[in-house]
Each structure stands twice: as C-alpha cells, then as structure tokens.
Motif scaffolding. Structure first.
Motif, PDB file in Angstrom:
ATOM      1  N   ALA A 128     -66.541 -40.200 -40.743  1.00 14.65           N
ATOM      2  CA  ALA A 128     -65.966 -39.288 -39.976  1.00 14.65           C
ATOM      3  C   ALA A 128     -65.562 -39.960 -38.668  1.00 14.65           C
ATOM      4  N   MET A 129     -66.339 -40.529 -38.193  1.00 12.08           N
ATOM      5  CA  MET A 129     -66.129 -41.219 -36.665  1.00 12.08           C
ATOM      6  C   MET A 129     -65.097 -42.235 -37.048  1.00 12.08           C
ATOM      7  N   ARG A 130     -65.022 -42.935 -38.125  1.00 13.19           N
ATOM      8  CA  ARG A 130     -63.984 -44.185 -38.197  1.00 13.19           C
ATOM      9  C   ARG A 130     -62.626 -43.433 -38.008  1.00 13.19           C
ATOM     10  N   TRP A 131     -62.653 -42.181 -39.101  1.00  9.30           N
ATOM     11  CA  TRP A 131     -61.184 -41.393 -39.176  1.00  9.30           C
ATOM     12  C   TRP A 131     -60.944 -40.896 -37.968  1.00  9.30           C
ATOM     13  N   ALA A 132     -61.634 -40.262 -37.242  1.00  5.98           N
ATOM     14  CA  ALA A 132     -61.431 -39.771 -35.865  1.00  5.98           C
ATOM     15  C   ALA A 132     -60.659 -40.657 -34.794  1.00  5.98           C
ATOM     16  N   THR A 133     -61.612 -41.985 -34.856  1.00  3.78           N
ATOM     17  CA  THR A 133     -61.331 -42.966 -34.117  1.00  3.78           C
ATOM     18  C   THR A 133     -59.861 -43.399 -34.141  1.00  3.78           C
ATOM     19  N   SER A 134     -59.532 -43.742 -35.428  1.00  5.50           N
ATOM     20  CA  SER A 134     -58.152 -44.214 -35.593  1.00  5.50           C
ATOM     21  C   SER A 134     -57.278 -43.295 -35.545  1.00  5.50           C
ATOM     22  N   HIS A 135     -57.423 -41.928 -35.948  1.00  2.00           N
ATOM     23  CA  HIS A 135     -56.308 -40.856 -35.669  1.00  2.00           C
ATOM     24  C   HIS A 135     -56.040 -40.715 -34.202  1.00  2.00           C
ATOM     25  N   VAL A 136     -57.318 -40.589 -33.287  1.00  2.00           N
ATOM     26  CA  VAL A 136     -57.151 -40.230 -31.843  1.00  2.00           C
ATOM     27  C   VAL A 136     -56.516 -41.405 -31.376  1.00  2.00           C
ATOM     28  N   ALA A 147     -54.071 -43.429 -32.460  1.00  2.70           N
ATOM     29  CA  ALA A 147     -52.607 -43.469 -32.935  1.00  2.70           C
ATOM     30  C   ALA A 147     -52.149 -42.226 -32.271  1.00  2.70           C
ATOM     31  N   ALA A 148     -52.831 -41.123 -32.017  1.00  6.02           N
ATOM     32  CA  ALA A 148     -52.264 -39.863 -31.308  1.00  6.02           C
ATOM     33  C   ALA A 148     -52.002 -40.352 -29.875  1.00  6.02           C
ATOM     34  N   ALA A 149     -52.914 -41.162 -29.355  1.00  4.04           N
ATOM     35  CA  ALA A 149     -52.653 -41.438 -28.061  1.00  4.04           C
ATOM     36  C   ALA A 149     -51.628 -42.368 -27.676  1.00  4.04           C
ATOM     37  N   VAL A 150     -51.498 -43.525 -28.580  1.00  7.10           N
ATOM     38  CA  VAL A 150     -49.968 -44.179 -28.620  1.00  7.10           C
ATOM     39  C   VAL A 150     -49.166 -43.239 -28.686  1.00  7.10           C
ATOM     40  N   LEU A 151     -48.927 -42.190 -29.642  1.00  4.32           N
ATOM     41  CA  LEU A 151     -47.565 -41.537 -29.699  1.00  4.32           C
ATOM     42  C   LEU A 151     -47.294 -40.641 -28.572  1.00  4.32           C
ATOM     43  N   VAL A 152     -48.352 -40.145 -27.791  1.00  2.00           N
ATOM     44  CA  VAL A 152     -48.323 -39.377 -26.538  1.00  2.00           C
ATOM     45  C   VAL A 152     -47.825 -40.331 -25.383  1.00  2.00           C
ATOM     46  N   ASP A 153     -48.411 -41.564 -25.507  1.00  2.00           N
ATOM     47  CA  ASP A 153     -47.871 -42.325 -24.514  1.00  2.00           C
ATOM     48  C   ASP A 153     -46.548 -42.829 -24.774  1.00  2.00           C
ATOM     49  N   GLU A 154     -46.177 -43.106 -25.934  1.00  2.00           N
ATOM     50  CA  GLU A 154     -44.699 -43.282 -26.069  1.00  2.00           C
ATOM     51  C   GLU A 154     -43.861 -42.074 -25.657  1.00  2.00           C
ATOM     52  N   ALA A 155     -44.328 -40.951 -26.313  1.00  2.00           N
ATOM     53  CA  ALA A 155     -43.502 -39.717 -25.930  1.00  2.00           C
ATOM     54  C   ALA A 155     -43.346 -39.466 -24.156  1.00  2.00           C
ATOM     55  N   MET A 156     -44.373 -39.842 -23.723  1.00  2.00           N
ATOM     56  CA  MET A 156     -44.373 -39.828 -22.053  1.00  2.00           C
ATOM     57  C   MET A 156     -43.293 -40.897 -21.407  1.00  2.00           C
ATOM     58  N   THR A 189     -49.573 -40.796 -39.103  1.00  2.00           N
ATOM     59  CA  THR A 189     -50.505 -40.193 -38.172  1.00  2.00           C
ATOM     60  C   THR A 189     -49.954 -38.674 -38.284  1.00  2.00           C
ATOM     61  N   ALA A 190     -49.181 -38.466 -39.199  1.00  2.00           N
ATOM     62  CA  ALA A 190     -48.812 -36.832 -39.258  1.00  2.00           C
ATOM     63  C   ALA A 190     -49.774 -36.077 -39.518  1.00  2.00           C
ATOM     64  N   GLY A 191     -50.928 -36.370 -40.199  1.00  2.00           N
ATOM     65  CA  GLY A 191     -52.004 -35.390 -40.324  1.00  2.00           C
ATOM     66  C   GLY A 191     -53.182 -35.452 -39.322  1.00  2.00           C
TER      67      GLY A 191
END
Length: 315
Positions: free
Chosen positions: A153-161, A163-172, A116-118
């Motif tokens: 585009a919707m599938r790409w955004a949904t998957s990346h969002v 993953a980003a939510a999981v990373l944010v949750d882990e960071a918190m 999810t780096a990009g």
C-alpha cells in the motif's frame, strides 16, 4: 508505469518559444520589406500559390507553415534573395526539430497521465479482507501478510502521489504559460489602444487648429472686404466731388473768358473793341476725359493770359 522526464516541460516550452520567435522574425521581415498588404503579397509572381489567410497564420504564429511555403514567402518579401532563403531554411529546420521533440514530450506526458488516471481509486488488493485466525491460519502468517499489505500500500501510494505531483506541477506550469501569454496579449492590446488614443488626440488637435486658422482667414477676408467697400465708396465720393469742382471751374473759366473777350465800357461803341491777339475759341470739353478736360482748361487759361498781355485798347 512510464515516468515523465524532468525535461519534457522544458522541451514543450522551447518549442513554443521557437515558434513564437519564428513568427516574430517573419513579421519583422514583412515590416522591413515595406509592410505590403497580404493581398499584394498573394498577387505577386512566384513559384507556387500562397493565400492571404495562410500568410496571416504564419505571421501570427498560429502554426509552423511548410518549408516550401516559408521559402516562397521569403522570396516574395526579399525579391528572390538567395541568402535570405538559406537563412530562413535553417531557421525552419531548427523550429521543426524543436516541435518534434515537444511532440514526443507531450506523448510521454499523456502516457503518464493515463497511467495515473486512478490516483484516487483504492488499490484492489487492499479491499481483500486479511486472513482470520479463526479460519485456521497461523497468527504469525497473518502478521506477515499484514506487513506485506502495508508495504504494498505504501509503494502504491508513493508512486501515485509522485505522479500526481508531477501532473499538478505540469498543470501549474502550463497555467503560468497561459497567464503569461494572456498578459503579453493584454499589454499589446493596451499599447495599441494607447497609440490609437494618442493618434486620435493629435488628429483632434490638428482639426481644432485648422478650424481656428479657417476662422481667422474668414475674419481677415471680411475685414478686407469691408475695407474694399469703404475704399470704393470713398473713391466714388471723391470722383463725384472732382466732377462737380471741375464743372464749376470750367464754367467759371468760360464766363471769365467771355467777359474778357467782350468787355463793357462807359462810352458806347458801334463795334466791339478789337483785340490785337489771335481769336479765341472756347474748347469743346464734352467728349474727353476729366483729366484731359483739366489739362485743356489750364492751356486755355494760359492762352487767354498771353493774349491779354499783348492787347492794345483804342479810345
């Protein structure tokens, strides 16, 4: 893309908690064995060499030491207790297993983070301009192509969002753990400082009481010294007065004895009047103590009185 398991953060937290519990157990065992210094433990005889620095890391929970190290440390703290050695063997296995699971969980988290780096980079196919009707492409095909692009585009955004939510949750969660550790460390530091402050106040109070007691003892000693000096002066004065009085009594008794032994009469006589009593001699009082002088004086006066009572005077 590899997804992060929902239990990965729990595995990591469990490993951290297991290591903390393991270190606290070693610290408790160290205290129960009399809390010897790390140098003393290092110098004790054992099956292998262990350093004071490694013992400090194990007690502080910086890392999980090897099994051989743990068993050697337990043997030195428990005087080769085999039961304790087996118990700590089992604890080490459980802690090591938790750490292996946490290591695998961290790898999955790292892989998901790399995938999810990009997140903020736009999808490459979205940069391709849509087909144009002017280029001879049917408008219905263009609409279908646009719908497909939107769905992709919707599938790409949904998957990346996600993953980003999981990373944010882990960071918190990681930030919360760090914060909790910092709060616990701050609390331990505060308690330690409070203990030192109370101990310092107790020592200061003890020192003040000792100073007051020493001052009272000095005053009492000065008072006793003054009393001793006063008693000494009084004794000297009393002794001087006693000597003067005793000397006066001796002189008076000697004069009286001489007067009684040589009485004067109105009729002259050629010889002293005889006294029908033993001859009296004045005792020599120069080389005896004052107490003996007084006793000799009283005996001398009594002897004179007895002699006078039996004396016969001739005309």
């Amino acid at each position: 893309m590899e997804k992060i398991e929902t239990s990965d953060e729990d595995l990591v937290a469990a490993a951290d908690e297991a290591l903390k519990s393991f270190a606290e157990g070693l610290e408790r065992l160290h205290i129960e064995s009399g809390a010897p210094s790390l140098r003393q433990i290092e110098k004790r005889e054992g099956r292998r060499t262990i350093s004071a620095a490694a013992i400090s890391e194990a007690l502080n929970g910086k890392r999980l030491p090897s099994l051989d190290f743990v068993l050697e440390l337990v043997r030195r703290l428990t005087a080769n207790d085999d039961v304790a050695g087996r118990r700590w063997h089992e604890k080490w296995i459980k802690t090591k297993s938790a750490q292996k699971k946490a290591a695998m969980a961290r790898k999955r988290v790292k892989a998901a983070s790399a995938a999810t780096a990009g997140v903020l980079a736009p999808a490459p196919h979205l940069l391709v301009p849509p087909p144009s009707a002017a280029a001879g492409v049917d408008s219905s095909d263009t609409g279908e192509r646009l719908d497909e692009v939107r769905r992709e585009a919707m599938r790409w955004a949904t998957s990346h969002v996600a993953a980003a939510a999981v990373l944010v949750d882990e960071a918190m969660k990681q930030a919360d753990r760090i914060k909790q550790v910092a709060l616990e460390e701050a609390e331990r530091t505060r308690i330690s400082a409070e203990v030192r402050r109370v101990r310092s106040m107790e020592l200061q109070e003890s020192a003040r009481e000792l100073r007051e007691e020493a001052s009272e003892l000095r005053e009492e000693a000065l008072e006793l010294r003054n009393r001793a000096l006063a008693d000494e002066r009084l004794a000297k004065q009393t002794l001087a007065e006693a000597r003067l009085e005793a000397g006066a009594l001796v002189r008076a008794d000697q004069e009286e004895a001489l007067r009684l032994l040589n009485p004067t009469t109105d009729q002259p006589t050629e010889e002293p009047i005889p006294i029908n009593s033993p001859s009296f001699t004045v005792p020599d009082l120069s080389d005896i103590s004052w107490a003996d002088k007084l006793r000799a004086l009283h005996a001398y006066r009594a002897e004179i009185r007895r002699g006078l009572e039996g004396t016969a005077w001739e005309d």
